[in-house]
Design an enzyme around this catalytic site. Structure first.
Site, PDB file in Angstrom:
ATOM      1  N   ALA A 281      13.253  50.072  19.419  1.00 31.78           N
ATOM      2  CA  ALA A 281      13.102  49.677  20.826  1.00 31.78           C
ATOM      3  C   ALA A 281      14.197  48.716  21.231  1.00 31.78           C
ATOM      4  O   ALA A 281      14.878  48.137  20.379  1.00 31.78           O
ATOM      5  CB  ALA A 281      11.743  49.018  21.039  1.00 31.78           C
ATOM      6  N   ASN A 282      14.363  48.559  22.525  1.00 33.60           N
ATOM      7  CA  ASN A 282      15.219  47.513  23.070  1.00 33.60           C
ATOM      8  C   ASN A 282      14.343  46.350  23.506  1.00 33.60           C
ATOM      9  O   ASN A 282      13.155  46.532  23.753  1.00 33.60           O
ATOM     10  CB  ASN A 282      15.935  48.042  24.315  1.00 33.60           C
TER      11      ASN A 282
END
Ligand code: CTP
Ligand code: CA
Length: 225
Positions: free
Chosen positions: A33-34
């Site tokens: 994920a970011n």
């Protein structure tokens, strides 16, 4: 009032906003994920709605509440975000504020990956995700009138933003400096550079809600021209 006005500078206009991170599964319990709280994108969706726009917010996984007066479509992965974004077209305005994961695993495992006791970690093969902003910015027949992207950069912030503007077919890039000392992620304040093909404005440090209000005002003025 908290609800969208019946008449406003954007009444009769439709807007697509992406917000939040994407999650790309590695296996059923792990993901790539970011960092993104969704605060900025959600605030932009709410601000456009307050000016009268009919807003579809395509959101990755976030813990903040849905903004008032907008249609929210929840997604997990970049590919789902692309599909939901294309499904929200045609639109007059697109603001792509999501922090899309650049890569996903080439082949997510169906079962949880287990340590094999050797002490050697597994190799993860990655593949590039579709670029949602570029797909929409260069769309042959559904390109919105105004396409706005974001760029989280360190270093030569305006220079990188100009490159992105051209590469992604955007009209404006909101570039912010995410060097750790600026503390944008999850915080409430944002110092933003609004970069156009031959313009650049540096805004004062504002709250994310104030940035959203100001950006919605710029969008309304541009569409009114
Ligand atoms: N974006 C997108 N889809 C992607 C990657 C980025 O729509 N797969 C959008 C973001 O929502 C943002 C803009 O593109 O509006 C810029 O994102 P950024 O991560 O800064 O750009 P990248 O092209 O991924 O470049 P970098 O290598 O700097 O991460
Ligand atoms: Ca990226």
């Amino acid at each position: 009032p908290l609800s969208a006005p019946l008449a406003g500078p954007l009444s009769g206009k439709t807007a697509l906003v992406t917000s939040g991170p994407t999650h790309e599964p590695i296996d059923p319990v792990r993901y790539i994920a970011n960092r993104s709280s969704g605060k900025q994108g959600h605030a932009i969706a709410a601000a456009l709605a307050r000016l009268g726009a009919n807003v579809t917010l395509v959101s990755g996984p976030v813990t903040i509440p849905d903004p008032a007066g907008v249609t929210v479509v929840r997604v997990e992965t970049a590919r789902e975000m692309l599909a939901a974004s294309l499904a929200a077209l045609p639109a007059d305005i697109a603001v792509m504020a999501a922090a899309v994961a650049d890569w996903r695993t080439a082949d997510a495992a169906d079962a949880k990956m287990k340590k094999d006791g050797s002490g050697r970690p597994p190799a993860l093969a990655l593949t590039e995700n579709p670029d949602i902003l570029a797909t929409i910015g260069h769309h042959p027949d559904l390109r919105p009138t105004l396409v706005v992207g974001f760029a989280a950069e360190t270093g030569n912030v305006a220079g990188y933003a100009r490159d992105k503007l051209a590469r992604k077919g955007a009209d404006l890039i909101c570039a912010n400096d995410v060097s750790p000392e600026h503390g944008v992620f999850g915080g409430d304040a944002n110092t933003l550079h609004l970069v156009g093909p031959d313009s650049m404005e540096t805004w004062p440090t504002l709250s994310k809600v104030e940035v959203a209000e100001r950006l919605a005002g710029v969008i309304a003025a541009r569409l009114g021209e």
